[in-house]
Design a protein around this motif. Structure first.
Motif, short mmCIF file in Angstrom:
data_model
loop_
_atom_site.label_atom_id
_atom_site.label_comp_id
_atom_site.label_asym_id
_atom_site.label_seq_id
_atom_site.Cartn_x
_atom_site.Cartn_y
_atom_site.Cartn_z
N VAL A 1 -7.46 0.95 -18.63
CA VAL A 1 -8.65 1.78 -18.46
C VAL A 1 -9.68 1.09 -17.57
O VAL A 1 -10.32 1.71 -16.74
N SER A 2 -9.83 -0.22 -17.73
CA SER A 2 -10.83 -0.93 -16.94
C SER A 2 -10.42 -1.09 -15.48
O SER A 2 -11.27 -1.09 -14.59
N TRP A 3 -9.14 -1.22 -15.20
CA TRP A 3 -8.70 -1.42 -13.83
C TRP A 3 -8.44 -0.12 -13.07
O TRP A 3 -8.39 -0.12 -11.84
N ALA A 4 -8.24 0.98 -13.77
CA ALA A 4 -7.92 2.25 -13.11
C ALA A 4 -8.96 2.66 -12.07
O ALA A 4 -8.59 3.04 -10.94
N PRO A 5 -10.26 2.60 -12.34
CA PRO A 5 -11.23 2.98 -11.30
C PRO A 5 -11.17 2.08 -10.07
O PRO A 5 -11.27 2.57 -8.94
N PHE A 6 -10.99 0.78 -10.26
CA PHE A 6 -10.92 -0.14 -9.12
C PHE A 6 -9.70 0.13 -8.26
O PHE A 6 -9.77 0.14 -7.04
N VAL A 7 -8.57 0.36 -8.91
CA VAL A 7 -7.35 0.65 -8.16
C VAL A 7 -7.48 1.97 -7.42
O VAL A 7 -7.09 2.09 -6.26
N GLY A 8 -8.07 2.97 -8.07
CA GLY A 8 -8.28 4.26 -7.41
C GLY A 8 -9.19 4.15 -6.20
O GLY A 8 -8.90 4.71 -5.14
N VAL A 9 -10.28 3.43 -6.33
CA VAL A 9 -11.22 3.26 -5.21
C VAL A 9 -10.56 2.47 -4.09
O VAL A 9 -10.68 2.82 -2.91
N PHE A 10 -9.83 1.41 -4.44
CA PHE A 10 -9.15 0.61 -3.42
C PHE A 10 -8.12 1.46 -2.68
O PHE A 10 -8.04 1.43 -1.45
N THR A 11 -7.33 2.23 -3.42
CA THR A 11 -6.32 3.08 -2.80
C THR A 11 -6.98 4.12 -1.90
O THR A 11 -6.50 4.38 -0.80
N ALA A 12 -8.08 4.71 -2.35
CA ALA A 12 -8.78 5.69 -1.53
C ALA A 12 -9.34 5.03 -0.27
O ALA A 12 -9.27 5.61 0.83
N LYS A 13 -9.85 3.81 -0.39
CA LYS A 13 -10.45 3.13 0.77
C LYS A 13 -9.40 2.80 1.83
O LYS A 13 -9.63 3.02 3.01
N ILE A 14 -8.25 2.28 1.40
CA ILE A 14 -7.23 1.94 2.39
C ILE A 14 -6.46 3.16 2.89
O ILE A 14 -5.77 3.07 3.89
N SER A 15 -6.61 4.29 2.22
CA SER A 15 -5.91 5.51 2.63
C SER A 15 -6.78 6.41 3.50
O SER A 15 -6.31 7.46 3.94
N ARG A 16 -7.99 6.02 3.75
CA ARG A 16 -8.90 6.85 4.54
C ARG A 16 -8.32 7.07 5.94
O ARG A 16 -7.90 6.14 6.62
N GLY A 17 -8.32 8.32 6.37
CA GLY A 17 -7.81 8.66 7.69
C GLY A 17 -6.30 8.88 7.74
O GLY A 17 -5.76 9.15 8.81
N ARG A 18 -5.64 8.76 6.65
CA ARG A 18 -4.18 8.94 6.60
C ARG A 18 -3.86 10.39 6.23
O ARG A 18 -4.65 11.07 5.57
N THR A 19 -2.69 10.84 6.63
CA THR A 19 -2.25 12.17 6.24
C THR A 19 -1.71 12.12 4.81
O THR A 19 -1.46 11.04 4.26
N ILE A 20 -1.52 13.29 4.22
CA ILE A 20 -0.97 13.35 2.86
C ILE A 20 0.43 12.75 2.85
O ILE A 20 0.80 12.03 1.92
N ARG A 21 1.22 13.02 3.88
CA ARG A 21 2.58 12.46 3.96
C ARG A 21 2.53 10.94 4.00
O ARG A 21 3.29 10.26 3.29
N GLN A 22 1.64 10.38 4.81
CA GLN A 22 1.50 8.93 4.88
C GLN A 22 1.04 8.36 3.54
O GLN A 22 1.51 7.30 3.11
N PHE A 23 0.14 9.05 2.88
CA PHE A 23 -0.35 8.59 1.58
C PHE A 23 0.79 8.59 0.55
O PHE A 23 0.98 7.60 -0.16
N VAL A 24 1.54 9.68 0.47
CA VAL A 24 2.62 9.77 -0.52
C VAL A 24 3.67 8.70 -0.25
O VAL A 24 4.12 8.01 -1.18
N LEU A 25 4.05 8.51 1.00
CA LEU A 25 5.04 7.49 1.33
C LEU A 25 4.50 6.08 1.09
O LEU A 25 5.17 5.24 0.48
N GLY A 26 3.29 5.82 1.57
CA GLY A 26 2.74 4.47 1.53
C GLY A 26 2.19 4.03 0.19
O GLY A 26 2.09 2.83 -0.07
N VAL A 27 1.83 4.97 -0.66
CA VAL A 27 1.23 4.60 -1.95
C VAL A 27 2.16 4.89 -3.12
O VAL A 27 2.14 4.17 -4.11
N LEU A 28 2.99 5.90 -3.01
CA LEU A 28 3.84 6.28 -4.13
C LEU A 28 5.30 5.88 -3.95
O LEU A 28 5.85 5.15 -4.77
N LEU A 29 5.94 6.36 -2.90
CA LEU A 29 7.39 6.19 -2.80
C LEU A 29 7.84 4.79 -2.39
O LEU A 29 8.70 4.20 -3.04
#
Length: 179
Positions: free
Chosen positions: A95-123
């Protein structure tokens, strides 16, 4: 003390230099070392066993995923024991790390397409983690099996002494108690 000092200096230097500088550099070195270790273990270790276990592990994971996602306390005593072993510390950690990870992921994903996000963050990261667990965990399972194999006369067949195995008789009952 020297190792702690070197790691502390490296951490401070990478954190001060930002995401584009030191953190990226440190992350790339970490990924290269992890890849070298995994390839080394795969090549030098039980390669054939690992090549057989990886597809089965992936299939088993996706086959049991719906049941694992729906696990709850009403499924019996074994499930209650398993779910109760996740202490408050683990829940607080996530619970304590979830917001930090979410913000970090959002910050490094800025300007990326949904496809790039799904491939680069999930798959891609998930695939790497599955392969790492398969190589490292599969090698540990192989070593445990080899250490606990006995012939009919009770002589060690494997590469190690069964008394030095994590689970000496190869069953879950002989595993040491969790911390």
């Amino acid at each position: 003390m020297t190792i702690i000092g070197v790691l502390t200096r490296g951490t401070i230097a990478s954190a001060v230099s930002g995401v584009a500088g030191g953190i990226r550099w440190l992350s790339n070195i970490d990924m290269a070392l992890a890849l070298v270790l995994a390839v080394f273990i795969f090549v030098v270790g039980p390669t054939v066993f690992l090549m057989n276990i990886i597809p089965g592990a992936i299939t088993e994971y996706f086959g049991t995923l719906p049941d694992m996602l729906g696990a709850n306390m009403s499924e019996g005593e074994d499930m209650q024991t398993f779910l109760s072993s996740w202490t408050t510390f683990y829940w607080a950690w996530w619970v304590s790390w979830a917001p930090f990870v979410g913000v970090f992921t959002a910050k490094i994903s800025r300007g990326r397409t949904i496809r790039q996000f799904v491939l680069g963050v999930l798959l891609i990261p998930s695939s790497i983690i599955v392969l790492a667990f398969a190589v490292l965990g599969g090698t540990a399972i192989w070593l445990q099996r080899r250490a606990s194999e006995l012939d009919a006369a009770g002589n060690t067949v494997g590469i190690a002494d069964p008394d030095r195995a994590i689970a000496p008789d190869g069953t879950i009952e002989s595993l040491p108690a969790p911390e």
